[in-house]
Design an enzyme around this catalytic site. Structure first.
Site, PDB file in Angstrom:
ATOM      1  N   CYS A  21      10.924   2.206   8.574  1.00  0.00           N
ATOM      2  CA  CYS A  21      11.725   2.955   7.601  1.00  0.00           C
ATOM      3  C   CYS A  21      13.224   2.733   7.751  1.00  0.00           C
ATOM      4  O   CYS A  21      14.022   3.415   7.117  1.00  0.00           O
ATOM      5  CB  CYS A  21      11.416   4.446   7.717  1.00  0.00           C
ATOM      6  SG  CYS A  21       9.687   4.817   7.367  1.00  0.00           S
ATOM      7  N   HIS A  64      18.580  11.016  -7.380  1.00  0.00           N
ATOM      8  CA  HIS A  64      19.022   9.651  -7.665  1.00  0.00           C
ATOM      9  C   HIS A  64      20.241   9.247  -6.831  1.00  0.00           C
ATOM     10  O   HIS A  64      21.189   8.647  -7.344  1.00  0.00           O
ATOM     11  CB  HIS A  64      19.265   9.450  -9.158  1.00  0.00           C
ATOM     12  CG  HIS A  64      17.993   9.410  -9.939  1.00  0.00           C
ATOM     13  ND1 HIS A  64      17.354  10.558 -10.351  1.00  0.00           N
ATOM     14  CD2 HIS A  64      17.228   8.381 -10.340  1.00  0.00           C
ATOM     15  CE1 HIS A  64      16.245  10.227 -10.996  1.00  0.00           C
ATOM     16  NE2 HIS A  64      16.133   8.905 -10.995  1.00  0.00           N
ATOM     17  N   GLU A 100       7.574  14.101   1.262  1.00  0.00           N
ATOM     18  CA  GLU A 100       8.096  12.774   0.965  1.00  0.00           C
ATOM     19  C   GLU A 100       6.981  11.954   0.346  1.00  0.00           C
ATOM     20  O   GLU A 100       6.027  11.596   1.029  1.00  0.00           O
ATOM     21  CB  GLU A 100       8.573  12.153   2.275  1.00  0.00           C
ATOM     22  CG  GLU A 100       9.370  10.905   2.133  1.00  0.00           C
ATOM     23  CD  GLU A 100       9.853  10.442   3.498  1.00  0.00           C
ATOM     24  OE1 GLU A 100      10.946  10.880   3.914  1.00  0.00           O
ATOM     25  OE2 GLU A 100       9.135   9.671   4.136  1.00  0.00           O
TER      26      GLU A 100
END
Length: 110
Positions: A21, A64, A100
């Site tokens: 990640c 975003h 998530e």
């Protein structure tokens, strides 16, 4: 009595030093906020519309964006704790859960 509401936002992040990640990638985040209290004379613990306005005012800044701009290590745990701490002065907060994608989640409660 505990009531809650779920919200979503889209964001990217990377986890510094993490093998998989550590590269920039994105998720749909699901945030569930729960408040605790007694039912008032209007039949509510808290107006869900008001709950929504307060939560959206906190999480809209993440939508975003790159979460690394807000958190040193933007793990589910740190995001849940950050949202919890920001909302706690505004309502009788019970918990904040951050999921998530379709995978794991972290839940902060006090």
């Amino acid at each position: 009595m505990i009531i809650g509401k779920t919200f979503t936002f889209e964001a990217s992040h990377y986890l510094p030093g993490h093998e998989k990640c550590g590269k920039m990638h994105g998720h749909t985040y699901k945030v569930t906020v729960e408040v605790i209290g007694f039912i008032d004379p209007n039949g509510m613990v808290m107006d869900l519309h008001e709950l929504g306005k307060k939560v959206k005012s906190v999480i809209e800044k993440y939508d975003h964006t790159t979460l690394n701009n807000f958190f040193e290590i933007p793990s589910c745990e740190n995001i849940a704790e950050g949202i919890f701490e920001e909302l706690r002065p505004q309502m009788p907060l019970y918990s904040v859960q951050v999921q998530e994608g379709e995978g794991g989640y972290a839940r902060c409660e006090r």
